[in-house]
Design a protein around this motif. Sequence first.
Motif, PDB file in Angstrom:
ATOM      1  N   MET A   1     -48.505 -47.194 -89.477  1.00  0.00           N
ATOM      2  CA  MET A   1     -47.245 -46.701 -90.256  1.00  0.00           C
ATOM      3  C   MET A   1     -45.821 -47.440 -89.893  1.00  0.00           C
ATOM      4  N   THR A   2     -45.946 -47.793 -88.458  1.00  0.00           N
ATOM      5  CA  THR A   2     -44.597 -48.876 -88.194  1.00  0.00           C
ATOM      6  C   THR A   2     -45.016 -50.150 -88.988  1.00  0.00           C
ATOM      7  N   LEU A   3     -46.161 -50.695 -88.858  1.00  0.00           N
ATOM      8  CA  LEU A   3     -46.502 -51.967 -89.314  1.00  0.00           C
ATOM      9  C   LEU A   3     -46.030 -51.861 -90.844  1.00  0.00           C
TER      10      LEU A   3
ATOM     11  N   GLY B   1     -42.810 -56.268 -99.458  1.00  0.00           N
ATOM     12  CA  GLY B   1     -43.797 -56.032-100.455  1.00  0.00           C
ATOM     13  C   GLY B   1     -44.915 -56.674-100.618  1.00  0.00           C
ATOM     14  N   ALA B   2     -44.832 -57.905-100.754  1.00  0.00           N
ATOM     15  CA  ALA B   2     -45.761 -58.916-100.842  1.00  0.00           C
ATOM     16  C   ALA B   2     -46.995 -58.624 -99.789  1.00  0.00           C
ATOM     17  N   GLU B   3     -46.528 -58.551 -98.515  1.00  0.00           N
ATOM     18  CA  GLU B   3     -47.627 -58.298 -97.529  1.00  0.00           C
ATOM     19  C   GLU B   3     -48.422 -56.889 -97.737  1.00  0.00           C
ATOM     20  N   LEU B   4     -47.735 -55.745 -98.148  1.00  0.00           N
ATOM     21  CA  LEU B   4     -48.334 -54.632 -98.481  1.00  0.00           C
ATOM     22  C   LEU B   4     -49.282 -54.915 -99.523  1.00  0.00           C
ATOM     23  N   GLU B   5     -48.873 -55.499-100.739  1.00  0.00           N
ATOM     24  CA  GLU B   5     -49.481 -55.855-101.814  1.00  0.00           C
ATOM     25  C   GLU B   5     -50.965 -56.534-101.396  1.00  0.00           C
ATOM     26  N   SER B   6     -50.706 -57.681-100.553  1.00  0.00           N
ATOM     27  CA  SER B   6     -51.824 -58.228-100.209  1.00  0.00           C
ATOM     28  C   SER B   6     -52.885 -57.552 -99.384  1.00  0.00           C
ATOM     29  N   ALA B   7     -52.256 -56.569 -98.613  1.00  0.00           N
ATOM     30  CA  ALA B   7     -53.057 -55.573 -97.653  1.00  0.00           C
ATOM     31  C   ALA B   7     -53.826 -54.770 -98.528  1.00  0.00           C
ATOM     32  N   LEU B   8     -53.216 -54.201 -99.645  1.00  0.00           N
ATOM     33  CA  LEU B   8     -53.985 -53.248-100.679  1.00  0.00           C
ATOM     34  C   LEU B   8     -55.033 -54.074-101.404  1.00  0.00           C
ATOM     35  N   ALA B   9     -54.823 -55.195-101.778  1.00  0.00           N
ATOM     36  CA  ALA B   9     -55.897 -55.968-102.535  1.00  0.00           C
ATOM     37  C   ALA B   9     -57.002 -56.318-101.523  1.00  0.00           C
ATOM     38  N   ALA B  10     -56.636 -56.588 -99.992  1.00  0.00           N
ATOM     39  CA  ALA B  10     -57.706 -56.787 -99.166  1.00  0.00           C
ATOM     40  C   ALA B  10     -58.577 -55.676 -99.112  1.00  0.00           C
ATOM     41  N   VAL B  11     -57.939 -54.492 -99.058  1.00  0.00           N
ATOM     42  CA  VAL B  11     -58.640 -53.315 -98.735  1.00  0.00           C
ATOM     43  C   VAL B  11     -59.635 -52.877 -99.945  1.00  0.00           C
ATOM     44  N   GLY B  12     -59.263 -53.609-101.147  1.00  0.00           N
ATOM     45  CA  GLY B  12     -59.651 -53.251-102.382  1.00  0.00           C
ATOM     46  C   GLY B  12     -59.317 -52.039-103.136  1.00  0.00           C
ATOM     47  N   TYR B  13     -58.061 -51.702-103.016  1.00  0.00           N
ATOM     48  CA  TYR B  13     -57.476 -50.488-103.646  1.00  0.00           C
ATOM     49  C   TYR B  13     -56.144 -51.214-104.465  1.00  0.00           C
TER      50      TYR B  13
ATOM     51  N   GLN C   1     -53.090 -57.136 -89.925  1.00  0.00           N
ATOM     52  CA  GLN C   1     -53.116 -58.000 -88.796  1.00  0.00           C
ATOM     53  C   GLN C   1     -52.064 -59.027 -89.097  1.00  0.00           C
ATOM     54  N   PRO C   2     -51.838 -59.769 -90.293  1.00  0.00           N
ATOM     55  CA  PRO C   2     -50.663 -60.709 -90.540  1.00  0.00           C
ATOM     56  C   PRO C   2     -49.417 -60.330 -90.058  1.00  0.00           C
ATOM     57  N   VAL C   3     -49.174 -58.893 -90.552  1.00  0.00           N
ATOM     58  CA  VAL C   3     -47.700 -58.329 -90.451  1.00  0.00           C
ATOM     59  C   VAL C   3     -47.640 -58.248 -89.003  1.00  0.00           C
ATOM     60  N   ALA C   4     -48.580 -57.703 -88.103  1.00  0.00           N
ATOM     61  CA  ALA C   4     -48.352 -57.627 -86.585  1.00  0.00           C
ATOM     62  C   ALA C   4     -48.259 -59.050 -86.093  1.00  0.00           C
ATOM     63  N   ALA C   5     -48.895 -59.837 -86.437  1.00  0.00           N
ATOM     64  CA  ALA C   5     -48.602 -61.476 -86.046  1.00  0.00           C
ATOM     65  C   ALA C   5     -47.312 -61.873 -86.352  1.00  0.00           C
ATOM     66  N   ARG C   6     -46.781 -61.760 -87.602  1.00  0.00           N
ATOM     67  CA  ARG C   6     -45.463 -62.234 -87.848  1.00  0.00           C
ATOM     68  C   ARG C   6     -44.438 -61.581 -87.152  1.00  0.00           C
ATOM     69  N   ARG C   7     -44.472 -60.072 -86.952  1.00  0.00           N
ATOM     70  CA  ARG C   7     -43.618 -59.408 -86.055  1.00  0.00           C
ATOM     71  C   ARG C   7     -43.652 -59.880 -84.597  1.00  0.00           C
ATOM     72  N   GLU C   8     -44.721 -59.944 -84.124  1.00  0.00           N
ATOM     73  CA  GLU C   8     -44.839 -60.832 -82.731  1.00  0.00           C
ATOM     74  C   GLU C   8     -44.130 -61.987 -82.673  1.00  0.00           C
ATOM     75  N   ALA C   9     -44.484 -62.935 -83.617  1.00  0.00           N
ATOM     76  CA  ALA C   9     -43.780 -64.070 -83.693  1.00  0.00           C
ATOM     77  C   ALA C   9     -42.086 -64.081 -83.689  1.00  0.00           C
TER      78      ALA C   9
END
Length: 166
Positions: free
Chosen positions: A26-28, A34-46, A134-142
């Motif tokens: 939920m933190t991620l 919005g674009a990251e969430l949209e791509s995550a939903l697309a990656a999950v197939g939802y 994971q891309p969101v987590a990597a961006r936050r860590e960077a």
Amino acid sequence: MAAESETRDRAGAPATPDTAARQAVMTLCAAATGAELESALAAVGYAGPMEARVQELRRPETGLVMVRGRAGGDGRRFNLGEATVTRAAVRIEGGVTGFSYLLGRDAARARQAAVLDALWQSASHRSAVEAALQPVAARREAERARQARQAAATRVDFFTMVRGED
């Protein structure tokens, strides 16, 4: 009498590993664009036709919350000000309910985050949601590493020279 060593959630109930993992997801979602969430939903197939299977329990709504602070981190609490928050609640097929609370006024992001929360709770989608975020987590860590480098560049070390006078 032994002291309690188990961690507890905010409601006082014993925290489980699933609770901590869900909080991390939920933190991620809250930190994602919005674009990251949209791509995550697309990656999950939802995304697309699967999105029609989402039932809104609480349409995204925006309100204010009071932000409280503490002087020195442990002093008396004081009201710092108000922050705008958007929340949403959805149910996906299978009856799993997802929630989200995000800073700001982006209703679409709040809904997407709630859908991802519900999908994460579904055992069949959990690993796909974690991989998609994971891309969101990597961006936050960077971003954290960049901020740490900037702070380190401004660090000043003070030292005292001993003068020979006793």
